[in-house]
Design a protein around this motif. Structure first.
Motif, PDB file in Angstrom:
ATOM      1  N   LEU A  94      -5.185  17.147  -6.437  1.00  0.00           N
ATOM      2  CA  LEU A  94      -4.544  16.573  -7.619  1.00  0.00           C
ATOM      3  C   LEU A  94      -4.603  15.054  -7.573  1.00  0.00           C
ATOM      4  N   LEU A  95      -4.356  14.481  -6.401  1.00  0.00           N
ATOM      5  CA  LEU A  95      -4.452  13.026  -6.260  1.00  0.00           C
ATOM      6  C   LEU A  95      -5.871  12.539  -6.484  1.00  0.00           C
ATOM      7  N   SER A  96      -6.848  13.284  -5.966  1.00  0.00           N
ATOM      8  CA  SER A  96      -8.252  12.894  -6.152  1.00  0.00           C
ATOM      9  C   SER A  96      -8.675  12.977  -7.607  1.00  0.00           C
ATOM     10  N   LEU A  97      -8.042  13.858  -8.356  1.00  0.00           N
ATOM     11  CA  LEU A  97      -8.398  14.029  -9.763  1.00  0.00           C
ATOM     12  C   LEU A  97      -7.992  12.819 -10.590  1.00  0.00           C
ATOM     13  N   PHE A  98      -6.869  12.206 -10.241  1.00  0.00           N
ATOM     14  CA  PHE A  98      -6.336  11.117 -11.051  1.00  0.00           C
ATOM     15  C   PHE A  98      -6.470   9.728 -10.418  1.00  0.00           C
TER      16      PHE A  98
ATOM     17  N   THR B 138       0.835  -1.206   0.000  1.00  0.00           N
ATOM     18  CA  THR B 138       0.000   0.000   0.000  1.00  0.00           C
ATOM     19  C   THR B 138       0.866   1.250   0.000  1.00  0.00           C
ATOM     20  N   ALA B 139       1.887   1.258   0.857  1.00  0.00           N
ATOM     21  CA  ALA B 139       2.793   2.411   0.904  1.00  0.00           C
ATOM     22  C   ALA B 139       3.513   2.580  -0.424  1.00  0.00           C
ATOM     23  N   ALA B 140       3.922   1.465  -1.024  1.00  0.00           N
ATOM     24  CA  ALA B 140       4.597   1.541  -2.318  1.00  0.00           C
ATOM     25  C   ALA B 140       3.666   2.084  -3.388  1.00  0.00           C
ATOM     26  N   GLY B 141       2.397   1.679  -3.349  1.00  0.00           N
ATOM     27  CA  GLY B 141       1.433   2.181  -4.319  1.00  0.00           C
ATOM     28  C   GLY B 141       1.168   3.669  -4.151  1.00  0.00           C
ATOM     29  N   LEU B 142       1.049   4.121  -2.907  1.00  0.00           N
ATOM     30  CA  LEU B 142       0.839   5.543  -2.649  1.00  0.00           C
ATOM     31  C   LEU B 142       2.041   6.362  -3.108  1.00  0.00           C
ATOM     32  N   TYR B 143       3.228   5.843  -2.827  1.00  0.00           N
ATOM     33  CA  TYR B 143       4.436   6.567  -3.243  1.00  0.00           C
ATOM     34  C   TYR B 143       4.527   6.637  -4.761  1.00  0.00           C
ATOM     35  N   THR B 144       4.201   5.547  -5.438  1.00  0.00           N
ATOM     36  CA  THR B 144       4.251   5.535  -6.905  1.00  0.00           C
ATOM     37  C   THR B 144       3.299   6.561  -7.495  1.00  0.00           C
ATOM     38  N   ALA B 145       2.091   6.654  -6.923  1.00  0.00           N
ATOM     39  CA  ALA B 145       1.125   7.641  -7.406  1.00  0.00           C
ATOM     40  C   ALA B 145       1.645   9.062  -7.205  1.00  0.00           C
ATOM     41  N   ALA B 146       2.176   9.333  -6.019  1.00  0.00           N
ATOM     42  CA  ALA B 146       2.706  10.675  -5.738  1.00  0.00           C
ATOM     43  C   ALA B 146       3.897  10.995  -6.629  1.00  0.00           C
ATOM     44  N   ALA B 147       4.792  10.023  -6.802  1.00  0.00           N
ATOM     45  CA  ALA B 147       5.981  10.254  -7.622  1.00  0.00           C
ATOM     46  C   ALA B 147       5.614  10.508  -9.078  1.00  0.00           C
ATOM     47  N   THR B 148       4.603   9.800  -9.567  1.00  0.00           N
ATOM     48  CA  THR B 148       4.172   9.991 -10.958  1.00  0.00           C
ATOM     49  C   THR B 148       3.680  11.411 -11.186  1.00  0.00           C
ATOM     50  N   LEU B 149       2.858  11.922 -10.271  1.00  0.00           N
ATOM     51  CA  LEU B 149       2.345  13.281 -10.431  1.00  0.00           C
ATOM     52  C   LEU B 149       3.434  14.324 -10.208  1.00  0.00           C
ATOM     53  N   SER B 150       4.364  14.037  -9.322  1.00  0.00           N
ATOM     54  CA  SER B 150       5.422  15.019  -9.039  1.00  0.00           C
ATOM     55  C   SER B 150       6.393  15.156 -10.197  1.00  0.00           C
ATOM     56  N   ASN B 151       6.363  14.232 -11.146  1.00  0.00           N
ATOM     57  CA  ASN B 151       7.270  14.291 -12.293  1.00  0.00           C
ATOM     58  C   ASN B 151       6.848  15.327 -13.338  1.00  0.00           C
ATOM     59  N   MET B 152       5.661  15.909 -13.179  1.00  0.00           N
ATOM     60  CA  MET B 152       5.171  16.838 -14.205  1.00  0.00           C
ATOM     61  C   MET B 152       6.107  18.025 -14.432  1.00  0.00           C
ATOM     62  N   PRO B 153       6.570  18.724 -13.395  1.00  0.00           N
ATOM     63  CA  PRO B 153       7.517  19.823 -13.663  1.00  0.00           C
ATOM     64  C   PRO B 153       8.789  19.333 -14.346  1.00  0.00           C
ATOM     65  N   TYR B 154       9.281  18.184 -13.908  1.00  0.00           N
ATOM     66  CA  TYR B 154      10.514  17.642 -14.489  1.00  0.00           C
ATOM     67  C   TYR B 154      10.327  17.326 -15.969  1.00  0.00           C
TER      68      TYR B 154
ATOM     69  N   PRO C 253      -8.318   7.107  -7.020  1.00  0.00           N
ATOM     70  CA  PRO C 253      -9.423   6.991  -6.054  1.00  0.00           C
ATOM     71  C   PRO C 253      -9.159   7.772  -4.778  1.00  0.00           C
ATOM     72  N   ALA C 254     -10.201   7.948  -3.976  1.00  0.00           N
ATOM     73  CA  ALA C 254     -10.132   8.826  -2.797  1.00  0.00           C
ATOM     74  C   ALA C 254      -9.076   8.389  -1.791  1.00  0.00           C
ATOM     75  N   GLU C 255      -8.836   7.083  -1.673  1.00  0.00           N
ATOM     76  CA  GLU C 255      -7.886   6.619  -0.666  1.00  0.00           C
ATOM     77  C   GLU C 255      -6.448   7.064  -0.955  1.00  0.00           C
ATOM     78  N   TYR C 256      -6.192   7.487  -2.174  1.00  0.00           N
ATOM     79  CA  TYR C 256      -4.846   7.945  -2.513  1.00  0.00           C
ATOM     80  C   TYR C 256      -4.542   9.333  -1.964  1.00  0.00           C
ATOM     81  N   ARG C 257      -5.548   9.993  -1.385  1.00  0.00           N
ATOM     82  CA  ARG C 257      -5.284  11.292  -0.756  1.00  0.00           C
ATOM     83  C   ARG C 257      -4.309  11.154   0.416  1.00  0.00           C
ATOM     84  N   ALA C 258      -4.132   9.948   0.903  1.00  0.00           N
ATOM     85  CA  ALA C 258      -3.177   9.715   1.991  1.00  0.00           C
ATOM     86  C   ALA C 258      -1.743  10.018   1.562  1.00  0.00           C
ATOM     87  N   ALA C 259      -1.512  10.097   0.259  1.00  0.00           N
ATOM     88  CA  ALA C 259      -0.168  10.384  -0.253  1.00  0.00           C
ATOM     89  C   ALA C 259       0.063  11.879  -0.457  1.00  0.00           C
ATOM     90  N   ALA C 260      -0.865  12.724   0.002  1.00  0.00           N
ATOM     91  CA  ALA C 260      -0.757  14.167  -0.260  1.00  0.00           C
ATOM     92  C   ALA C 260       0.506  14.765   0.352  1.00  0.00           C
TER      93      ALA C 260
END
Length: 213
Positions: free
Chosen positions: A120-124, A49-65, A126-133
């Motif tokens: 941003l997490l809620s946009l892409f 679960t932690a790995a999945g949350l981190y992957t979601a956050a890392a994917t979105l954080s790559n946008m500026p890069y 499910p709701a439970e991924y907000r834990a990665a905010a």
């Protein structure tokens, strides 16, 4: 017909290879820096679960890069050509302008993404991924410093020092690995995000000092 460079000098395949192999290994090193933390999480926390949350956050954080990658690509040949023609002041101008535009582009975008991390997490996802905010906020700034680091590293390589880029890539990877071993057991998901942010910030400061000198 003998090939020549834009500076009118004979093209050397040996010099090309001497430039290419350190850059290729450096690219691998920076790819590890961007993506390896999820493997540390899975291996040390044993929590998918932690790995999945981190992957979601890392994917979105790559946008500026991802938006910023065109700048180092364009800067590298410009600086190389200016230095080949002994136009050092022009090369300095390119560096100053690129860094200024990078800050003007990255800082507002990163601030906006960090402030709206939960939405941003809620946009892409499910709701439970907000834990990665919280992790996303850290990773957005990590991506900002990594983008600036990429710019600075391209300047170093354009001056004919690709082995320095390679060395920095794996030194930074070593720093990140140590931080992961220290932080992840205590802080889990946030520990991995802090590891990424600290590594990117320290790397950016070191590269900036090198380029400034």
């Amino acid at each position: 017909t003998q090939r020549v460079t834009s500076a009118g000098k004979p093209f050397s395949y040996h010099q090309f290879v001497q430039l290419a192999w350190p850059l290729s290994l450096a690219a691998l090193g920076f790819a590890l820096i961007r993506n390896v933390n999820v493997l540390f999480l899975k291996g040390m926390v044993q929590d998918n679960t932690a790995a999945g949350l981190y992957t979601a956050a890392a994917t979105l954080s790559n946008m500026p890069y991802m938006l910023f990658t065109v700048v180092p690509v364009a800067l590298f040949p410009a600086i190389s050509q200016a230095l080949a023609k002994q136009q050092k002041e022009l090369a300095r101008k390119y560096v100053r302008q690129a860094f200024r535009y990078a800050l003007l582009l990255l800082l507002p975008l990163s601030a906006m993404l960090a402030a709206s991390s939960a939405g941003l997490l809620s946009l892409f996802y499910p709701a439970e991924y907000r834990a990665a905010a919280s992790a996303l906020r850290l990773l957005v700034w990590s991506g900002t410093f990594l983008s600036l680091l990429t710019l600075l590293i391209s300047v170093i390589s354009a001056t004919g020092r690709p082995k320095i880029e390679m060395g920095m890539a794996y030194w930074f990877f070593g720093v990140m690995s140590i931080l992961n071993f220290v932080l992840i057991p205590h802080y889990g998901l946030l520990g991995a995000a802090w590891s990424s942010l600290i590594t990117a910030f320290v790397g950016c400061m070191i590269a900036f000092t090198f380029v400034a000198r």
